[in-house]
Design a protein around this motif. Structure first.
Motif, PDB file in Angstrom:
ATOM      1  N   GLN A  12     -21.256 -85.958 -67.896  1.00  0.00           N
ATOM      2  CA  GLN A  12     -19.989 -85.577 -68.508  1.00  0.00           C
ATOM      3  C   GLN A  12     -19.651 -86.510 -69.673  1.00  0.00           C
ATOM      4  OE1 GLN A  12     -19.608 -82.503 -67.045  1.00  0.00           O
ATOM      5  NE2 GLN A  12     -17.441 -82.820 -66.834  1.00  0.00           N
ATOM      6  N   LEU A  63     -16.135 -87.868 -71.597  1.00  0.00           N
ATOM      7  CA  LEU A  63     -14.722 -87.971 -71.273  1.00  0.00           C
ATOM      8  C   LEU A  63     -13.892 -88.402 -72.458  1.00  0.00           C
ATOM      9  CD1 LEU A  63     -16.348 -88.556 -68.546  1.00  0.00           C
ATOM     10  CD2 LEU A  63     -14.296 -89.698 -67.804  1.00  0.00           C
ATOM     11  N   SER A 119     -12.652 -83.996 -69.227  1.00  0.00           N
ATOM     12  CA  SER A 119     -14.103 -84.163 -69.171  1.00  0.00           C
ATOM     13  C   SER A 119     -14.788 -82.808 -69.278  1.00  0.00           C
ATOM     14  CB  SER A 119     -14.535 -84.877 -67.883  1.00  0.00           C
ATOM     15  OG  SER A 119     -14.337 -84.058 -66.759  1.00  0.00           O
TER      16      SER A 119
END
Length: 172
Positions: A122, A124, A141
Motif C-alpha cells: 500500500q 499511504l 491508503s
C-alpha cells in the motif's frame, strides 16, 4: 505500437474512473459524524463505513473498492502545540526507520503535517493536525499503482473534514 502498449499498461483498473467520479459526485451526501463528536466529513460515496473498528485505535474507517481505505483517528491531547506534533511525527519516522516524506502544509485552512509513505503493498497519505486539544490523524491508503490516480478525488473528500468540539467540552 510500443507507445500504445505503454498507455495501456498505465491505464487505471477497469471501472476505476467510475469509482473516482463517484467520490466527487458523492460530496452532496449527508455528513458522517464521529460518535465522540470530534469531527465530521462527507464520506466517500459507496465506501463501507465502520465506527471504532475492533482492534484499531481509529474512530472511523471507510473501506473502498480495490483495497483502498480511509481511516480517521481523533483523540484528546494535553499539548496542542504544532511544534510538538511535528516532533512526535519525526520520532515516529525514526522509530519506524521509514522515509515518510514529511512536509508542513495547510489543510482545511489549518497548519498540518502531510506524509506519504510506501508500506508493503500500500501507499499511504497521512495528514495530522491539532485543534482545540484534539489530535486529528487522517490516513488514505491504496495500492501504489492506483494511489496517484485516486488522490485528487480523495483530497476533495478530505477537504470536507471538519473538526468539532465534543458536547462535553463545550462551555455553556
Amino acid at each position: 505500437l510500443n507507445a500504445r502498449a505503454s498507455v495501456r499498461e498505465k491505464a487505471p483498473v477497469e471501472g476505476s474512473e467510475t469509482h473516482r467520479q463517484n467520490l466527487i459526485l458523492g460530496l452532496t451526501q449527508p455528513r458522517a459524524r464521529d460518535a465522540s463528536g470530534f469531527f465530521s466529513l462527507v464520506p466517500p460515496m459507496g465506501w463501507r463505513k465502520s465506527e471504532y473498528p475492533e482492534g484499531t485505535s481509529y474512530n472511523m474507517v471507510f473501506v473502498g473498492p480495490q483495497k483502498m481505505d480511509l481511516m480517521i483517528q481523533a483523540s484528546p491531547v494535553t499539548n496542542s502545540l504544532f511544534s510538538d506534533l511535528i516532533k512526535r511525527i519525526w520520532a515516529q519516522e525514526k522509530a519506524m526507520s521509514a522515509d515518510m516524506h514529511i512536509e508542513t502544509v495547510t489543510f482545511i485552512s489549518r497548519p498540518a503535517v502531510r506524509r506519504t509513505v510506501r508500506l508493503y503493498t500500500q501507499k499511504l497519505l497521512l495528514l495530522d493536525f491539532v485543534e482545540q486539544g484534539v489530535a486529528h490523524h487522517i490516513q488514505f491508503s491504496a495500492p501504489p499503482e492506483m494511489f496517484d490516480y485516486y488522490l485528487p478525488a480523495v483530497m476533495q473528500v478530505l477537504e470536507t473534514y471538519q473538526p468539532e468540539v465534543p458536547p462535553a467540552a463545550k462551555t455553556p
